[in-house]
Design a protein around this motif. Structure first.
Motif, PDB file in Angstrom:
ATOM      1  N   ARG A  71       0.831  -1.203   0.000  1.00  0.00           N
ATOM      2  CA  ARG A  71       0.000   0.000   0.000  1.00  0.00           C
ATOM      3  C   ARG A  71       0.865   1.253   0.000  1.00  0.00           C
ATOM      4  O   ARG A  71       1.677   1.444   0.898  1.00  0.00           O
ATOM      5  N   CYS A  72       0.671   2.068  -1.020  1.00  0.00           N
ATOM      6  CA  CYS A  72       1.320   3.391  -1.073  1.00  0.00           C
ATOM      7  C   CYS A  72       0.576   4.295  -0.113  1.00  0.00           C
ATOM      8  O   CYS A  72      -0.652   4.303  -0.087  1.00  0.00           O
ATOM      9  N   ASP A  73       1.308   5.089   0.636  1.00  0.00           N
ATOM     10  CA  ASP A  73       0.664   5.971   1.606  1.00  0.00           C
ATOM     11  C   ASP A  73      -0.281   6.951   0.926  1.00  0.00           C
ATOM     12  O   ASP A  73      -1.430   7.074   1.312  1.00  0.00           O
ATOM     13  N   THR A  74       0.200   7.669  -0.068  1.00  0.00           N
ATOM     14  CA  THR A  74      -0.655   8.570  -0.848  1.00  0.00           C
ATOM     15  C   THR A  74      -0.184   8.554  -2.297  1.00  0.00           C
ATOM     16  O   THR A  74       1.016   8.575  -2.556  1.00  0.00           O
ATOM     17  N   VAL A  75      -1.144   8.507  -3.203  1.00  0.00           N
ATOM     18  CA  VAL A  75      -0.855   8.637  -4.633  1.00  0.00           C
ATOM     19  C   VAL A  75      -1.671   9.818  -5.145  1.00  0.00           C
ATOM     20  O   VAL A  75      -2.853   9.949  -4.821  1.00  0.00           O
ATOM     21  N   ILE A  76      -1.012  10.667  -5.923  1.00  0.00           N
ATOM     22  CA  ILE A  76      -1.674  11.824  -6.526  1.00  0.00           C
ATOM     23  C   ILE A  76      -1.642  11.605  -8.032  1.00  0.00           C
ATOM     24  O   ILE A  76      -0.581  11.336  -8.608  1.00  0.00           O
ATOM     25  N   TYR A  77      -2.797  11.710  -8.648  1.00  0.00           N
ATOM     26  CA  TYR A  77      -2.945  11.414 -10.071  1.00  0.00           C
ATOM     27  C   TYR A  77      -2.982  12.701 -10.891  1.00  0.00           C
ATOM     28  O   TYR A  77      -3.256  13.773 -10.368  1.00  0.00           O
ATOM     29  N   ASN A  78      -2.748  12.574 -12.200  1.00  0.00           N
ATOM     30  CA  ASN A  78      -2.869  13.744 -13.062  1.00  0.00           C
ATOM     31  C   ASN A  78      -4.318  13.887 -13.519  1.00  0.00           C
ATOM     32  O   ASN A  78      -5.127  12.977 -13.343  1.00  0.00           O
ATOM     33  N   LYS A  79      -4.620  15.026 -14.087  1.00  0.00           N
ATOM     34  CA  LYS A  79      -5.998  15.316 -14.499  1.00  0.00           C
ATOM     35  C   LYS A  79      -6.379  14.573 -15.771  1.00  0.00           C
ATOM     36  O   LYS A  79      -7.543  14.331 -16.011  1.00  0.00           O
ATOM     37  N   GLN A  80      -5.400  14.227 -16.587  1.00  0.00           N
ATOM     38  CA  GLN A  80      -5.665  13.565 -17.859  1.00  0.00           C
ATOM     39  C   GLN A  80      -5.391  12.069 -17.719  1.00  0.00           C
ATOM     40  O   GLN A  80      -4.254  11.658 -17.658  1.00  0.00           O
ATOM     41  N   GLY A  81      -6.452  11.286 -17.663  1.00  0.00           N
ATOM     42  CA  GLY A  81      -6.297   9.843 -17.668  1.00  0.00           C
ATOM     43  C   GLY A  81      -6.042   9.188 -16.333  1.00  0.00           C
ATOM     44  O   GLY A  81      -5.995   7.974 -16.253  1.00  0.00           O
ATOM     45  N   GLY A  82      -5.840   9.953 -15.292  1.00  0.00           N
ATOM     46  CA  GLY A  82      -5.677   9.379 -13.969  1.00  0.00           C
ATOM     47  C   GLY A  82      -4.417   8.557 -13.772  1.00  0.00           C
ATOM     48  O   GLY A  82      -4.407   7.637 -12.963  1.00  0.00           O
ATOM     49  N   THR A  83      -3.335   8.886 -14.471  1.00  0.00           N
ATOM     50  CA  THR A  83      -2.089   8.177 -14.238  1.00  0.00           C
ATOM     51  C   THR A  83      -1.382   8.789 -13.027  1.00  0.00           C
ATOM     52  O   THR A  83      -1.514   9.984 -12.748  1.00  0.00           O
ATOM     53  N   PRO A  84      -0.636   7.970 -12.284  1.00  0.00           N
ATOM     54  CA  PRO A  84       0.039   8.482 -11.084  1.00  0.00           C
ATOM     55  C   PRO A  84       1.024   9.598 -11.416  1.00  0.00           C
ATOM     56  O   PRO A  84       1.825   9.481 -12.333  1.00  0.00           O
ATOM     57  N   ARG A  85       0.927  10.667 -10.672  1.00  0.00           N
ATOM     58  CA  ARG A  85       1.795  11.837 -10.846  1.00  0.00           C
ATOM     59  C   ARG A  85       2.826  11.925  -9.725  1.00  0.00           C
ATOM     60  O   ARG A  85       3.979  12.253  -9.940  1.00  0.00           O
ATOM     61  N   VAL A  86       2.375  11.631  -8.496  1.00  0.00           N
ATOM     62  CA  VAL A  86       3.221  11.736  -7.301  1.00  0.00           C
ATOM     63  C   VAL A  86       2.923  10.546  -6.386  1.00  0.00           C
ATOM     64  O   VAL A  86       1.768  10.161  -6.238  1.00  0.00           O
ATOM     65  N   ILE A  87       3.973  10.004  -5.786  1.00  0.00           N
ATOM     66  CA  ILE A  87       3.815   9.029  -4.704  1.00  0.00           C
ATOM     67  C   ILE A  87       4.394   9.679  -3.457  1.00  0.00           C
ATOM     68  O   ILE A  87       5.481  10.270  -3.501  1.00  0.00           O
TER      69      ILE A  87
END
Length: 151
Positions: free
Chosen positions: A72-88
């Motif tokens: 489990r990643c503590d927090t994942v932040i996604y991008n606005k286009q397509g929901g790909t991970p931007r930040v872990i």
């Protein structure tokens, strides 16, 4: 809880079955109040309230399969286009030093998610780096960047 190096926010806590709980607004429920959770809640509020990270693009305790093992990643932040991970983001309790072992852990998650940024915080120290996949390098950043500046 231990004072940390993050801005305060209106904390909601309760006690359930003799355990202290803190409200996680991303998961929309109370969770056990551990030192690591104390850091997570402050950091997530810092990101949303001060740096413009959209709460709708963030998830806490995101499951990822690393080498056949569910982690489990503590927090994942996604991008606005397509929901790909931007930040872990990886959190540690304030008394835990941020070591190479912590970066090995977050890099294992990133081997699957391939986010462009990695943030690590123990509430006292915040380390951020930007990954350059094209050149196979990374760059440490002087501070946590605002969401709008992520490239």
């Amino acid at each position: 809880m231990i004072p940390i190096n993050l801005p305060p926010y209106p904390i909601k806590t309760t006690t359930k079955d003799g355990r202290r709980m803190i409200f996680d607004f991303l998961r929309r429920r109370y969770v056990a109040l551990t030192p690591e959770e104390w850091v997570r809640q402050h950091f997530v509020h810092y990101l949303t309230d001060h740096l413009g990270y959209p709460a709708a693009l963030m998830g806490n305790e995101v499951t990822v399969n690393v080498g056949g093992v569910a982690r489990r990643c503590d927090t994942v932040i996604y991008n606005k286009q397509g929901g790909t991970p931007r930040v872990i983001v990886e959190y540690k309790a304030p008394e835990i030093k941020i070591t190479q072992q912590v970066f090995t852990q977050i890099n294992a998650y990133n081997s699957v998610l391939r986010a462009g940024y990695l943030f690590v915080s123990n509430g006292l120290t915040h380390i951020c780096c930007k990954i350059d996949y094209e050149n196979g390098t990374y760059k440490f950043l002087p501070e946590v960047p605002p969401y709008e500046t992520l490239k």
